[in-house]
Design a protein around this motif. Structure first.
Motif, PDB file in Angstrom:
ATOM      1  N   CYS A 206     -67.421  -6.440  64.411  1.00 55.50           N
ATOM      2  CA  CYS A 206     -66.582  -4.804  64.484  1.00 55.50           C
ATOM      3  C   CYS A 206     -67.646  -4.455  65.228  1.00 55.50           C
ATOM      4  N   GLY A 207     -66.560  -3.553  66.138  1.00 54.56           N
ATOM      5  CA  GLY A 207     -66.828  -2.893  67.617  1.00 54.56           C
ATOM      6  C   GLY A 207     -67.285  -1.886  67.456  1.00 54.56           C
ATOM      7  N   HIS A 208     -67.931  -1.163  66.028  1.00 54.76           N
ATOM      8  CA  HIS A 208     -68.403   0.432  65.493  1.00 54.76           C
ATOM      9  C   HIS A 208     -67.862   1.643  66.626  1.00 54.76           C
ATOM     10  N   LEU A 209     -66.834   1.131  66.656  1.00 56.34           N
ATOM     11  CA  LEU A 209     -66.240   2.796  67.194  1.00 56.34           C
ATOM     12  C   LEU A 209     -65.583   3.110  66.285  1.00 56.34           C
ATOM     13  N   GLY A 210     -65.416   2.680  64.831  1.00 64.05           N
ATOM     14  CA  GLY A 210     -64.802   4.063  64.228  1.00 64.05           C
ATOM     15  C   GLY A 210     -63.269   3.488  63.852  1.00 64.05           C
ATOM     16  N   PRO A 211     -62.148   4.405  62.846  1.00 68.03           N
ATOM     17  CA  PRO A 211     -60.961   3.925  62.523  1.00 68.03           C
ATOM     18  C   PRO A 211     -60.493   4.515  64.689  1.00 68.03           C
ATOM     19  N   PRO A 212     -59.294   4.073  65.191  1.00 73.99           N
ATOM     20  CA  PRO A 212     -58.847   3.243  63.922  1.00 73.99           C
ATOM     21  C   PRO A 212     -58.637   2.016  64.705  1.00 73.99           C
ATOM     22  N   ALA A 213     -59.667   1.194  65.235  1.00 75.47           N
ATOM     23  CA  ALA A 213     -59.860   0.665  65.812  1.00 75.47           C
ATOM     24  C   ALA A 213     -61.110  -0.824  64.824  1.00 75.47           C
ATOM     25  N   ASP A 214     -62.126   0.481  63.913  1.00 76.75           N
ATOM     26  CA  ASP A 214     -62.591  -0.690  63.072  1.00 76.75           C
ATOM     27  C   ASP A 214     -63.106   0.766  61.973  1.00 76.75           C
TER      28      ASP A 214
END
Length: 340
Positions: free
Chosen positions: A291-299
């Protein structure tokens, strides 16, 4: 005449060049070595302040053979033996490098595996950026913040040339991250910055031309650091060519670093940054792997979003943190290009 008969007394054994005595691998522990702080590095010689005391005569030292290629940088705490008088033409030896409490690292770009240690054991990283001439760049500031958080340094944002532009809009980008923001003007002394630097070791980093050396001159006039003139394209010439620690009048040190045009982060992960936030470090343990902790949609399954939903994390704080974490994403606009 009968042939001569030879025996073992006629054979001569030549000793080896290095002698017959085996070389020991034991080295002295140098229990009597005096602690010092490295304040400058120049072509295989290190200038050290014994005891970290700016009033003591500085000592020039070389690296002891047993240290091999151990890197030694400004801010390192080292052990010295030999001539510690600081008299001209004397030379001590660095026999030990203490474990570093904090480290500011950077790479040439985001694909370079070779880390460059800029400063060791600094408590604060003062990120200097001008509000005009040249214009401020959030990308560079974000990357410096990432390096500070990952290296254990407390960031301080110093906005210079406030007499030319309003600092409020740029400072607002970082208000939720709750670290100090200092504003300076060319027509006023940097008193607030001096208060923050007092008593500790702080490193200054920033693009060329933003006013780092001018700040050092104001904080420590006798340092006589050179100041440059910003060119018409907004990139000043480098006026500090090597990192050097300068003593502050009321105690503490400020490390003036060379102006940089890029700040690579090949050695940093998003988890390294999150660990700097006590209120978030335990929560991300529930995040899925990678998890890169960037939030949706990436995480989409980032645990930080659950904290916002539970009301324990302000949305604005998370948004500000994620804007900084974007600096770690490949191809980010603030990332240095490989040729820089």
């Amino acid at each position: 005449m009968s042939p001569r008969e030879y025996d073992e007394t006629d054979v001569r054994i030549r000793p080896g060049r290095r002698g017959s005595r085996p070389r020991t691998k034991r080295r002295p522990d140098h229990a009597d070595a005096e602690e010092a702080m490295v304040i400058a590095v120049d072509r295989g010689r290190w200038t050290c302040a014994p005891g970290g005391d700016a009033k003591a005569p500085p000592v020039t030292a070389m690296r002891a053979r047993e240290l091999g290629r151990t890197p030694i940088v400004v801010g390192d705490r080292v052990g010295l033996v030999g001539d510690l008088s600081g008299a001209p033409d004397t030379l001590a030896r660095i026999v030990r490098v203490e474990e570093r409490r904090t480290v500011l690292r950077r790479t040439a770009d985001d694909t370079d595996p070779f880390e460059r240690i800029v400063v060791a054991n600094a408590g604060q990283l003062v990120i200097v950026t001008s509000l005009a001439d040249p214009v401020p760049r959030t990308g560079f500031v974000d990357r410096c913040l990432v390096a500070a958080f990952a290296g254990g340094l407390t960031p301080v944002l110093c906005l210079t040339k406030a007499d030319l532009a309003d600092p409020a809009p740029f400072a607002a980008h970082y208000a939720e991250l709750e670290f100090p923001v200092v504003v300076t003007r060319r027509d006023e002394p940097p008193d607030r910055l001096a208060e923050l630097l007092d008593g500790g070791v702080s490193a200054l980093v920033g693009h060329s031309g933003v006013g780092k050396s001018t700040l050092v001159n104001a904080l420590l006039p006798e340092a006589r650091r050179l100041t440059g003139v910003v060119s018409g394209v907004g990139k000043g010439r480098h006026t500090t060519v090597a990192a050097v620690a300068l003593p502050l009048p009321d105690g503490g040190w400020v490390v003036d670093t060379p102006g940089v045009r890029s700040f690579g982060l090949a050695h940093v992960t998003s988890d390294d940054v999150i660990k700097a936030f006590d209120d978030l470090a335990s929560a991300v343990e529930e995040c899925p792997r990678g998890c890169g902790h960037l939030g949706p949609p990436a995480d989409p399954e980032c645990a930080l979003d659950a904290l916002v939903a539970a009301g324990t994390l302000r949305p604005g704080r998370l948004d500000a943190l994620r804007r900084v974490l974007v600096a770690l994403r490949p191809g980010h606009a603030g990332a240095p290009s490989p040729d820089r």
